[in-house]
Design an enzyme around this catalytic site. Sequence first.
Site, PDB file in Angstrom:
ATOM      1  N   ARG A 264      -0.791  -9.135  13.310  1.00 32.70           N
ATOM      2  CA  ARG A 264      -1.353  -8.259  12.489  1.00 32.70           C
ATOM      3  C   ARG A 264      -2.377  -8.745  11.249  1.00 32.70           C
ATOM      4  O   ARG A 264      -3.221  -8.168  10.938  1.00 32.70           O
ATOM      5  CB  ARG A 264      -0.349  -7.177  11.816  1.00 32.70           C
ATOM      6  CG  ARG A 264       0.082  -6.250  12.896  1.00 32.70           C
ATOM      7  CD  ARG A 264       1.368  -5.900  12.812  1.00 32.70           C
ATOM      8  NE  ARG A 264       1.674  -4.955  11.541  1.00 32.70           N
ATOM      9  CZ  ARG A 264       2.895  -4.764  10.873  1.00 32.70           C
ATOM     10  NH1 ARG A 264       3.960  -5.337  11.644  1.00 32.70           N
ATOM     11  NH2 ARG A 264       3.106  -4.213   9.951  1.00 32.70           N
TER      12      ARG A 264
ATOM     13  N   ARG B  90      10.974  -0.720  11.223  1.00 34.27           N
ATOM     14  CA  ARG B  90       9.812  -0.539  12.246  1.00 34.27           C
ATOM     15  C   ARG B  90      10.004  -1.718  13.475  1.00 34.27           C
ATOM     16  O   ARG B  90      10.307  -2.773  13.238  1.00 34.27           O
ATOM     17  CB  ARG B  90       8.418  -0.609  11.746  1.00 34.27           C
ATOM     18  CG  ARG B  90       8.296   0.653  10.947  1.00 34.27           C
ATOM     19  CD  ARG B  90       6.879   0.295  10.024  1.00 34.27           C
ATOM     20  NE  ARG B  90       5.786  -0.093  10.606  1.00 34.27           N
ATOM     21  CZ  ARG B  90       4.600  -0.427   9.983  1.00 34.27           C
ATOM     22  NH1 ARG B  90       4.549  -0.059   8.670  1.00 34.27           N
ATOM     23  NH2 ARG B  90       3.485  -1.184  10.662  1.00 34.27           N
TER      24      ARG B  90
ATOM     25  N   LYS C  50       0.822  -1.386   0.109  1.00 34.94           N
ATOM     26  CA  LYS C  50      -0.125  -0.062   0.014  1.00 34.94           C
ATOM     27  C   LYS C  50       0.753   1.206   0.002  1.00 34.94           C
ATOM     28  O   LYS C  50       0.846   2.092  -0.836  1.00 34.94           O
ATOM     29  CB  LYS C  50      -0.865  -0.162   1.266  1.00 34.94           C
ATOM     30  CG  LYS C  50      -1.906  -1.436   1.373  1.00 34.94           C
ATOM     31  CD  LYS C  50      -2.629  -1.175   2.536  1.00 34.94           C
ATOM     32  CE  LYS C  50      -1.983  -1.077   3.843  1.00 34.94           C
ATOM     33  NZ  LYS C  50      -1.220  -2.507   4.082  1.00 34.94           N
TER      34      LYS C  50
ATOM     35  N   ARG D  10      -9.958   0.691   8.772  1.00 36.71           N
ATOM     36  CA  ARG D  10      -9.594  -0.834   9.166  1.00 36.71           C
ATOM     37  C   ARG D  10     -10.567  -1.750   9.710  1.00 36.71           C
ATOM     38  O   ARG D  10     -10.234  -2.515  10.367  1.00 36.71           O
ATOM     39  CB  ARG D  10      -8.170  -0.646   9.821  1.00 36.71           C
ATOM     40  CG  ARG D  10      -6.993  -1.213   9.289  1.00 36.71           C
ATOM     41  CD  ARG D  10      -5.644  -0.795  10.168  1.00 36.71           C
ATOM     42  NE  ARG D  10      -4.571  -1.400  10.038  1.00 36.71           N
ATOM     43  CZ  ARG D  10      -3.547  -0.997   9.486  1.00 36.71           C
ATOM     44  NH1 ARG D  10      -3.563   0.176   9.133  1.00 36.71           N
ATOM     45  NH2 ARG D  10      -2.535  -1.666   9.716  1.00 36.71           N
TER      46      ARG D  10
ATOM     47  N   ARG E 185      11.518  -5.173   5.302  1.00 32.56           N
ATOM     48  CA  ARG E 185      11.315  -3.860   4.848  1.00 32.56           C
ATOM     49  C   ARG E 185      12.171  -2.945   5.648  1.00 32.56           C
ATOM     50  O   ARG E 185      12.382  -2.943   6.845  1.00 32.56           O
ATOM     51  CB  ARG E 185       9.821  -3.590   5.269  1.00 32.56           C
ATOM     52  CG  ARG E 185       9.417  -2.255   5.568  1.00 32.56           C
ATOM     53  CD  ARG E 185       7.896  -1.863   5.358  1.00 32.56           C
ATOM     54  NE  ARG E 185       7.086  -2.543   6.521  1.00 32.56           N
ATOM     55  CZ  ARG E 185       5.658  -2.283   6.520  1.00 32.56           C
ATOM     56  NH1 ARG E 185       5.023  -1.904   5.475  1.00 32.56           N
ATOM     57  NH2 ARG E 185       5.234  -2.882   7.434  1.00 32.56           N
TER      58      ARG E 185
HETATM   59  P1  ADP Z   1       0.985  -1.961   7.898  1.00 37.13           P
HETATM   60  O1  ADP Z   1       0.422  -1.286   6.806  1.00 37.13           O
HETATM   61  O2  ADP Z   1       2.330  -2.453   7.794  1.00 37.13           O
HETATM   62  O3  ADP Z   1      -0.109  -2.852   8.411  1.00 37.13           O
HETATM   63  P2  ADP Z   1       0.381   0.390   9.162  1.00 37.13           P
HETATM   64  O4  ADP Z   1       1.635   1.533   9.118  1.00 37.13           O
HETATM   65  O5  ADP Z   1      -0.942   0.852   8.454  1.00 37.13           O
HETATM   66  O6  ADP Z   1       0.951  -0.639   8.969  1.00 37.13           O
HETATM   67  O7  ADP Z   1      -0.034   0.355  10.677  1.00 37.13           O
HETATM   68  C1  ADP Z   1       0.779   0.167  11.998  1.00 37.13           C
HETATM   69  C2  ADP Z   1       0.018  -0.203  13.180  1.00 37.13           C
HETATM   70  O8  ADP Z   1      -0.685   1.086  13.491  1.00 37.13           O
HETATM   71  C3  ADP Z   1      -1.130  -0.946  12.994  1.00 37.13           C
HETATM   72  O9  ADP Z   1      -0.682  -2.446  13.345  1.00 37.13           O
HETATM   73  C4  ADP Z   1      -1.942  -0.633  14.047  1.00 37.13           C
HETATM   74  O10 ADP Z   1      -1.411  -1.115  15.558  1.00 37.13           O
HETATM   75  C5  ADP Z   1      -1.930   0.910  14.007  1.00 37.13           C
HETATM   76  N1  ADP Z   1      -2.862   1.748  12.956  1.00 37.13           N
HETATM   77  C6  ADP Z   1      -2.615   2.098  11.700  1.00 37.13           C
HETATM   78  N2  ADP Z   1      -3.817   2.516  11.258  1.00 37.13           N
HETATM   79  C7  ADP Z   1      -4.898   2.032  12.175  1.00 37.13           C
HETATM   80  C8  ADP Z   1      -6.227   2.258  11.865  1.00 37.13           C
HETATM   81  N3  ADP Z   1      -6.878   2.612  10.982  1.00 37.13           N
HETATM   82  N4  ADP Z   1      -7.101   1.681  13.193  1.00 37.13           N
HETATM   83  C9  ADP Z   1      -6.461   1.142  14.202  1.00 37.13           C
HETATM   84  N5  ADP Z   1      -5.012   1.132  14.132  1.00 37.13           N
HETATM   85  C10 ADP Z   1      -4.243   1.481  13.221  1.00 37.13           C
HETATM   86  P1  ADP Z   2       2.307  -1.735   3.284  1.00 36.40           P
HETATM   87  O1  ADP Z   2       2.277  -0.436   3.270  1.00 36.40           O
HETATM   88  O2  ADP Z   2       0.836  -2.468   2.428  1.00 36.40           O
HETATM   89  O3  ADP Z   2       2.264  -2.363   4.718  1.00 36.40           O
HETATM   90  P2  ADP Z   2       4.760  -1.488   1.829  1.00 36.40           P
HETATM   91  O4  ADP Z   2       4.570  -0.752   0.739  1.00 36.40           O
HETATM   92  O5  ADP Z   2       5.561  -0.921   2.969  1.00 36.40           O
HETATM   93  O6  ADP Z   2       3.629  -2.225   2.243  1.00 36.40           O
HETATM   94  O7  ADP Z   2       5.511  -2.912   1.130  1.00 36.40           O
HETATM   95  C1  ADP Z   2       5.960  -3.802   2.037  1.00 36.40           C
HETATM   96  C2  ADP Z   2       7.669  -4.416   1.635  1.00 36.40           C
HETATM   97  O8  ADP Z   2       7.436  -4.917   0.710  1.00 36.40           O
HETATM   98  C3  ADP Z   2       8.480  -2.974   1.441  1.00 36.40           C
HETATM   99  O9  ADP Z   2       9.830  -3.570   1.845  1.00 36.40           O
HETATM  100  C4  ADP Z   2       8.357  -3.055   0.047  1.00 36.40           C
HETATM  101  O10 ADP Z   2       9.620  -2.436  -0.707  1.00 36.40           O
HETATM  102  C5  ADP Z   2       8.214  -4.621  -0.508  1.00 36.40           C
HETATM  103  N1  ADP Z   2       7.284  -4.407  -1.602  1.00 36.40           N
HETATM  104  C6  ADP Z   2       6.272  -3.700  -1.958  1.00 36.40           C
HETATM  105  N2  ADP Z   2       5.416  -4.010  -3.277  1.00 36.40           N
HETATM  106  C7  ADP Z   2       6.170  -5.479  -3.515  1.00 36.40           C
HETATM  107  C8  ADP Z   2       6.086  -5.995  -4.679  1.00 36.40           C
HETATM  108  N3  ADP Z   2       5.067  -5.921  -5.480  1.00 36.40           N
HETATM  109  N4  ADP Z   2       6.778  -6.887  -4.770  1.00 36.40           N
HETATM  110  C9  ADP Z   2       7.878  -7.321  -3.955  1.00 36.40           C
HETATM  111  N5  ADP Z   2       8.101  -6.423  -2.938  1.00 36.40           N
HETATM  112  C10 ADP Z   2       7.386  -5.372  -2.557  1.00 36.40           C
END
Ligand code: ADP
Ligand code: ADP
Length: 228
Positions: free
Chosen positions: A172, A161, A13, A88, A127
């Site tokens: 998660r 992170r 994302k 979410r 990541r």
């Molecule tokens: P990822 O895309 O890797 O799941 P995020 O950076 O979006 O992680 O979120 C990291 C953490 O922040 C989540 O595991 C949750 O604890 C919190 N968080 C983020 N967005 C929300 C949301 N919309 N509602 C509740 N908790 C959230």
């Molecule tokens: P999200 O925001 O959904 O949690 P990220 O965009 O941070 O996910 O992507 C998670 C990890 O996977 C990052 O290290 C990113 O560079 C890698 N990544 C993202 N998209 C792809 C893909 N299509 N193929 C392989 N690796 C990817």
Amino acid sequence: MRLLLLGPPGAGKGTQAHRLMARYSIPQLATGDMLRKEVADRSELGRTAAEIMERGDLVSDDLIIAMIAGRIDQEDCRNGFILDGFPRSPAQAEALDTMLSSRASALDRVIEIGVDDDILVSRITGRFTCRACGAGYHDVFRKPARSGVCDVCGSTDFVRRADDNEDTVRSRLAVYHCRTEPLLPYYASRGILVTVDGMAGIDAVTEQILAALAASSTIDSDGGRPLE
Ligand code: ADP
Ligand code: ADP
Ligand code: ZN
């Protein structure tokens, strides 16, 4: 354009939001990034959220909704935004609808980035991010062109992170399946959901999203029927 990127942790994302942001000149609203800033600033919200985030649980709907409500009224959101990580839960999705409809606005498209769970664990554990500009990288899938140097801004300072470890990822993922996946049929029933294959390469995923957005704007501009 008001877009929502939906998908499990590690689906890509953030990676795709950065590209769409550049393409459409609209901001990415990432609740995870906003919360990590609150944690770093040691605000009251940050102190409440830190422990929940470390466990991989969801921060309470009320806190998140209050945080995003202020954000979408800022000037840079006038022409739209890309929501990443919000909503979410069903309660958050309903709150978003209310917020937008009270501003005579609505989501245009919801893009689901689909990726199988076993791939997500390796995505998340590899990541890392540029501390200076926020560009995202991966140990295997998206290395900087010059090892240790950010492609975008030249910084050599990277962060990983605290919650990007295998145990937290599994919680998660469970939270995603249980709390967030129910949003898919909700948006599908409104005819605004598009699913792309997030297991393709990063560029191929971007192409799928751009193609979906181009196709849907053609349909919308003709009142629902594709142009001849
Ligand atoms: P990822 O895309 O890797 O799941 P995020 O950076 O979006 O992680 O979120 C990291 C953490 O922040 C989540 O595991 C949750 O604890 C919190 N968080 C983020 N967005 C929300 C949301 N919309 N509602 C509740 N908790 C959230
Ligand atoms: P999200 O925001 O959904 O949690 P990220 O965009 O941070 O996910 O992507 C998670 C990890 O996977 C990052 O290290 C990113 O560079 C890698 N990544 C993202 N998209 C792809 C893909 N299509 N193929 C392989 N690796 C990817
Ligand atoms: Zn950088």
